[in-house]
Design a protein around this motif. Structure first.
Motif, PDB file in Angstrom:
ATOM      1  N   ILE A  17     -35.711  19.536 -35.425  1.00  0.00           N
ATOM      2  CA  ILE A  17     -35.298  18.349 -34.667  1.00  0.00           C
ATOM      3  C   ILE A  17     -34.424  17.455 -35.533  1.00  0.00           C
ATOM      4  CG2 ILE A  17     -36.120  16.284 -33.487  1.00  0.00           C
ATOM      5  CD1 ILE A  17     -36.521  18.951 -31.975  1.00  0.00           C
ATOM      6  N   SER A  18     -34.756  17.326 -36.821  1.00  0.00           N
ATOM      7  CA  SER A  18     -33.924  16.530 -37.720  1.00  0.00           C
ATOM      8  C   SER A  18     -32.510  17.078 -37.775  1.00  0.00           C
ATOM      9  CB  SER A  18     -34.537  16.515 -39.127  1.00  0.00           C
ATOM     10  OG  SER A  18     -35.780  15.849 -39.141  1.00  0.00           O
ATOM     11  N   ALA A  19     -32.384  18.420 -37.818  1.00  0.00           N
ATOM     12  CA  ALA A  19     -31.054  19.034 -37.851  1.00  0.00           C
ATOM     13  C   ALA A  19     -30.294  18.779 -36.554  1.00  0.00           C
ATOM     14  CB  ALA A  19     -31.188  20.531 -38.114  1.00  0.00           C
ATOM     15  N   ILE A  20     -31.001  18.857 -35.419  1.00  0.00           N
ATOM     16  CA  ILE A  20     -30.373  18.566 -34.121  1.00  0.00           C
ATOM     17  C   ILE A  20     -29.862  17.124 -34.094  1.00  0.00           C
ATOM     18  CG2 ILE A  20     -30.836  18.260 -31.654  1.00  0.00           C
ATOM     19  CD1 ILE A  20     -32.854  20.599 -31.921  1.00  0.00           C
ATOM     20  N   LEU A  21     -30.702  16.194 -34.533  1.00  0.00           N
ATOM     21  CA  LEU A  21     -30.324  14.784 -34.517  1.00  0.00           C
ATOM     22  C   LEU A  21     -29.137  14.517 -35.430  1.00  0.00           C
ATOM     23  CD1 LEU A  21     -33.899  13.182 -34.660  1.00  0.00           C
ATOM     24  CD2 LEU A  21     -32.390  13.288 -32.664  1.00  0.00           C
ATOM     25  N   GLU A  22     -29.171  15.094 -36.631  1.00  0.00           N
ATOM     26  CA  GLU A  22     -28.086  14.841 -37.570  1.00  0.00           C
ATOM     27  C   GLU A  22     -26.766  15.414 -37.064  1.00  0.00           C
ATOM     28  OE1 GLU A  22     -29.158  16.038 -41.488  1.00  0.00           O
ATOM     29  OE2 GLU A  22     -30.459  14.295 -41.785  1.00  0.00           O
ATOM     30  N   ASP A  23     -26.825  16.591 -36.463  1.00  0.00           N
ATOM     31  CA  ASP A  23     -25.604  17.182 -35.920  1.00  0.00           C
ATOM     32  C   ASP A  23     -25.045  16.327 -34.773  1.00  0.00           C
ATOM     33  OD1 ASP A  23     -23.713  19.501 -35.761  1.00  0.00           O
ATOM     34  OD2 ASP A  23     -24.549  19.602 -33.736  1.00  0.00           O
ATOM     35  N   ALA A  24     -25.942  15.783 -33.934  1.00  0.00           N
ATOM     36  CA  ALA A  24     -25.494  14.928 -32.830  1.00  0.00           C
ATOM     37  C   ALA A  24     -24.831  13.659 -33.354  1.00  0.00           C
ATOM     38  CB  ALA A  24     -26.681  14.580 -31.927  1.00  0.00           C
ATOM     39  N   VAL A  25     -25.406  13.063 -34.396  1.00  0.00           N
ATOM     40  CA  VAL A  25     -24.819  11.847 -34.970  1.00  0.00           C
ATOM     41  C   VAL A  25     -23.450  12.148 -35.561  1.00  0.00           C
ATOM     42  CG1 VAL A  25     -25.070  10.110 -36.783  1.00  0.00           C
ATOM     43  CG2 VAL A  25     -27.029  10.717 -35.376  1.00  0.00           C
ATOM     44  N   GLU A  26     -23.319  13.287 -36.219  1.00  0.00           N
ATOM     45  CA  GLU A  26     -22.028  13.646 -36.795  1.00  0.00           C
ATOM     46  C   GLU A  26     -20.958  13.818 -35.722  1.00  0.00           C
ATOM     47  OE1 GLU A  26     -21.220  13.580 -39.994  1.00  0.00           O
ATOM     48  OE2 GLU A  26     -23.255  12.798 -40.206  1.00  0.00           O
ATOM     49  N   GLN A  27     -21.380  14.192 -34.520  1.00  0.00           N
ATOM     50  CA  GLN A  27     -20.433  14.300 -33.409  1.00  0.00           C
ATOM     51  C   GLN A  27     -20.106  12.941 -32.795  1.00  0.00           C
ATOM     52  OE1 GLN A  27     -21.026  17.610 -30.554  1.00  0.00           O
ATOM     53  NE2 GLN A  27     -22.775  18.189 -31.841  1.00  0.00           N
ATOM     54  N   GLY A  28     -20.871  11.905 -33.180  1.00  0.00           N
ATOM     55  CA  GLY A  28     -20.629  10.565 -32.661  1.00  0.00           C
ATOM     56  C   GLY A  28     -21.619  10.097 -31.623  1.00  0.00           C
ATOM     57  N   ALA A  29     -22.766  10.757 -31.489  1.00  0.00           N
ATOM     58  CA  ALA A  29     -23.750  10.388 -30.463  1.00  0.00           C
ATOM     59  C   ALA A  29     -24.353   9.026 -30.755  1.00  0.00           C
ATOM     60  CB  ALA A  29     -24.847  11.444 -30.382  1.00  0.00           C
ATOM     61  N   SER A  30     -24.489   8.220 -29.706  1.00  0.00           N
ATOM     62  CA  SER A  30     -25.159   6.927 -29.829  1.00  0.00           C
ATOM     63  C   SER A  30     -26.621   7.004 -29.414  1.00  0.00           C
ATOM     64  CB  SER A  30     -24.445   5.871 -28.978  1.00  0.00           C
ATOM     65  OG  SER A  30     -24.493   6.223 -27.603  1.00  0.00           O
ATOM     66  N   ASP A  31     -26.994   8.034 -28.662  1.00  0.00           N
ATOM     67  CA  ASP A  31     -28.375   8.233 -28.221  1.00  0.00           C
ATOM     68  C   ASP A  31     -28.607   9.726 -28.025  1.00  0.00           C
ATOM     69  OD1 ASP A  31     -29.460   5.327 -27.358  1.00  0.00           O
ATOM     70  OD2 ASP A  31     -27.369   5.525 -26.747  1.00  0.00           O
ATOM     71  N   GLN A  92     -30.282  12.480 -43.761  1.00  0.00           N
ATOM     72  CA  GLN A  92     -28.996  11.792 -43.768  1.00  0.00           C
ATOM     73  C   GLN A  92     -28.969  10.504 -42.948  1.00  0.00           C
ATOM     74  OE1 GLN A  92     -26.519  12.789 -45.735  1.00  0.00           O
ATOM     75  NE2 GLN A  92     -27.818  14.488 -46.416  1.00  0.00           N
ATOM     76  N   HIS A  93     -29.894  10.346 -42.001  1.00  0.00           N
ATOM     77  CA  HIS A  93     -29.796   9.234 -41.061  1.00  0.00           C
ATOM     78  C   HIS A  93     -31.175   8.644 -40.777  1.00  0.00           C
ATOM     79  CE1 HIS A  93     -25.593  10.186 -40.330  1.00  0.00           C
ATOM     80  NE2 HIS A  93     -25.935  11.447 -40.127  1.00  0.00           N
ATOM     81  N   ALA A  94     -31.158   7.532 -40.057  1.00  0.00           N
ATOM     82  CA  ALA A  94     -32.387   6.909 -39.582  1.00  0.00           C
ATOM     83  C   ALA A  94     -32.253   6.670 -38.088  1.00  0.00           C
ATOM     84  CB  ALA A  94     -32.655   5.594 -40.314  1.00  0.00           C
ATOM     85  N   PHE A  95     -33.390   6.648 -37.381  1.00  0.00           N
ATOM     86  CA  PHE A  95     -33.370   6.540 -35.929  1.00  0.00           C
ATOM     87  C   PHE A  95     -34.461   5.580 -35.458  1.00  0.00           C
ATOM     88  CE2 PHE A  95     -31.645  10.606 -37.062  1.00  0.00           C
ATOM     89  CZ  PHE A  95     -30.586  10.801 -36.189  1.00  0.00           C
ATOM     90  N   ARG A  96     -34.129   4.786 -34.453  1.00  0.00           N
ATOM     91  CA  ARG A  96     -35.127   4.048 -33.686  1.00  0.00           C
ATOM     92  C   ARG A  96     -35.561   4.979 -32.553  1.00  0.00           C
ATOM     93  NH1 ARG A  96     -32.954  -1.114 -30.753  1.00  0.00           N
ATOM     94  NH2 ARG A  96     -32.170   0.461 -29.298  1.00  0.00           N
ATOM     95  N   LYS A 107     -41.418  12.140 -23.409  1.00  0.00           N
ATOM     96  CA  LYS A 107     -39.971  12.011 -23.506  1.00  0.00           C
ATOM     97  C   LYS A 107     -39.664  11.202 -24.765  1.00  0.00           C
ATOM     98  CE  LYS A 107     -36.066   9.633 -21.318  1.00  0.00           C
ATOM     99  NZ  LYS A 107     -35.661   8.706 -20.244  1.00  0.00           N
ATOM    100  N   LEU A 108     -38.689  11.644 -25.541  1.00  0.00           N
ATOM    101  CA  LEU A 108     -38.302  10.958 -26.760  1.00  0.00           C
ATOM    102  C   LEU A 108     -36.847  10.519 -26.659  1.00  0.00           C
ATOM    103  CD1 LEU A 108     -39.906  13.294 -29.445  1.00  0.00           C
ATOM    104  CD2 LEU A 108     -40.519  10.917 -29.032  1.00  0.00           C
ATOM    105  N   THR A 109     -36.596   9.251 -26.959  1.00  0.00           N
ATOM    106  CA  THR A 109     -35.238   8.715 -26.972  1.00  0.00           C
ATOM    107  C   THR A 109     -34.934   8.240 -28.387  1.00  0.00           C
ATOM    108  OG1 THR A 109     -35.457   7.996 -24.672  1.00  0.00           O
ATOM    109  CG2 THR A 109     -33.656   7.052 -25.956  1.00  0.00           C
ATOM    110  N   PHE A 110     -33.898   8.785 -28.980  1.00  0.00           N
ATOM    111  CA  PHE A 110     -33.524   8.471 -30.360  1.00  0.00           C
ATOM    112  C   PHE A 110     -32.222   7.676 -30.361  1.00  0.00           C
ATOM    113  CE2 PHE A 110     -35.826  12.436 -30.336  1.00  0.00           C
ATOM    114  CZ  PHE A 110     -36.666  12.389 -31.436  1.00  0.00           C
ATOM    115  N   ARG A 111     -32.206   6.583 -31.090  1.00  0.00           N
ATOM    116  CA  ARG A 111     -30.961   5.827 -31.301  1.00  0.00           C
ATOM    117  C   ARG A 111     -30.708   5.744 -32.802  1.00  0.00           C
ATOM    118  NH1 ARG A 111     -29.459   0.847 -27.882  1.00  0.00           N
ATOM    119  NH2 ARG A 111     -28.739   2.628 -26.663  1.00  0.00           N
ATOM    120  N   PRO A 112     -29.596   6.304 -33.270  1.00  0.00           N
ATOM    121  CA  PRO A 112     -29.321   6.249 -34.709  1.00  0.00           C
ATOM    122  C   PRO A 112     -28.999   4.836 -35.169  1.00  0.00           C
ATOM    123  CG  PRO A 112     -27.486   7.245 -33.526  1.00  0.00           C
ATOM    124  CD  PRO A 112     -28.577   7.044 -32.514  1.00  0.00           C
TER     125      PRO A 112
END
Length: 391
Positions: A17-31, A92-96, A107-112
């Motif tokens: 999941i950490s890898a999924i989140l980090e890859d999404a942030v690198e693409q510019g994801a806000s949530d 690499q990142h932190a998330f709320r 359901k999980l909602t992540f905001r970097p």
């Protein structure tokens, strides 16, 4: 790298999941959202997109992920309360993170959020030469109440963090924050900062505020004024010589006053108006507007500085927004700023489209006058480095 995604036996670990989140942030994801029986999805520049090549996640897998993230005790609380907010750090990142239930499953909602708080200059404000001194003026006040308002996802926490970071860099102050959850971590520089998280460090905003005055703070940050007890405690702290900064979910500066007054029980509204008029120093309302070039979002601010006419409107129970705006429009020389002005500036500079701005204006006629009468400003670079593009 995530392995075995195509295997039917794939069970995602926290590392996956950490890898999924980090890859999404690198693409510019806000949530990013994970929910059972659905593949992960991410929000890119205001639009939702599925994360390709990832399988749906089962209820049991999500339950185990949440249990791993927050521990057994907090997971038991989550199952009982059906809601939880917490912070998650990846390499690499932190998330709320917000955990909730839907259709019987988690359901999980992540905001970097950046691991380091932004500087005020990182906000890339419109009319920075006008606005930045006003933000500094407000956060440097010795006492009073400052409100940051806006809808969910409008960047209130980022602005709060930048203001606290400014004090930390320049002034010797004792700062206590009460947050749910802690998003930006502040390391002591010139200031002393104690960050208290609801759930792990205290049971609630109101309880933390009752004890905070014994901690000799100069500045108190209250994550949200969400109930009468918290509102009263925050205003009392401002009355007793502290600078209190908090947030309210309203889409314009004058509306925040009505929201606070309306939250109070009958019989207490007149007193709270009097207290609010005496303590409120300024209201900053913000929106994040999609940039015309598709590269992130542009922040637009409305700033209401409280003067005697505004105080009289508050104590008189005046709810007519036009009266507030009429006063604000006469005081632009002191830094007071209407949202319609900021939106007009953004359109003039071709930072946002006219359609995006027009869907957010407060008073169309005034917005049109700004478009016609404001002097043309130098256009900004098309892809500024700012706090709203990505962490």
């Amino acid at each position: 790298m995530i392995a075995n995604l195509d295997s039917p036996a794939f069970v995602p670990t926290l590392e996956d999941i950490s890898a999924i989140l980090e890859d999404a942030v690198e693409q510019g994801a806000s949530d990013i959202i994970l929910k059972h029986l659905s593949p992960p999805i991410m929000k890119l520049h205001g639009q939702w997109h599925p994360i390709e090549d990832l399988p749906a996640i089962s209820i049991g897998e999500l339950q185990e992920l949440i249990r791993t993230m927050i521990g057994e005790q907090k997971y038991a609380d989550f199952e009982r309360e059906k809601e939880a907010d917490f912070r998650l750090s990846t390499p690499q990142h932190a998330f709320r993170v917000n955990a909730s239930f839907q259709r019987g499953g988690p359901k999980l909602t992540f905001r970097p959020v950046p691991k380091a708080p932004p500087a005020l200059q990182d906000l890339q404000l419109l009319e920075e030469d006008r606005i930045l001194p006003v933000l500094k003026q407000l956060i440097e006040l010795p006492r009073g109440l400052i409100l940051i308002t806006g809808g969910t996802g409008s960047g209130k926490s980022t602005t709060l963090a930048a203001m606290i970071h400014h004090i930390n860099q320049h002034y010797r102050r004792n700062i206590v924050t009460i947050e749910d959850p802690i998003e930006f971590v502040h390391e002591d520089q010139k200031a002393i900062i104690a960050q208290r998280e609801i759930g792990s460090d205290t049971h609630g905003f109101a309880q933390a505020l009752r004890g905070v005055l014994r901690q000799t703070p100069d500045i108190i940050l209250v994550g949200e004024m969400r109930d009468p007890e918290t509102i009263e405690a925050a205003i009392t702290a401002a009355e007793t010589g502290h600078l209190v900064i908090s947030t309210v979910h309203t889409n314009n500066a004058p509306g925040s006053i009505s929201r606070i007054v309306d939250a109070m029980p009958e019989g207490r509204t007149n007193q709270i108006r009097t207290q609010l008029a005496a303590t409120l120093k300024g209201v900053i309302t913000q929106q994040l507007v999609p940039r015309a070039d598709g590269e992130g979002r542009q922040v637009a601010l409305e700033i209401m500085l409280v003067n005697q006419p505004i105080q009289q409107l508050i104590t008189g129970g005046e709810g007519n927004l036009n009266k507030y705006y009429d006063d604000m429009a006469t005081r632009e020389a002191d830094g007071t700023t209407l949202m319609d002005r900021q939106l007009a500036v953004a359109v003039q500079q071709k930072i946002v489209t006219a359609a995006s701005a027009e869907s957010r204006v407060m008073q169309p006629e005034r917005y049109t006058r700004y478009l016609q009468n404001l002097p043309a400003s130098q256009q900004r670079p098309s892809t500024p480095r700012n706090a709203w593009t990505r962490p």
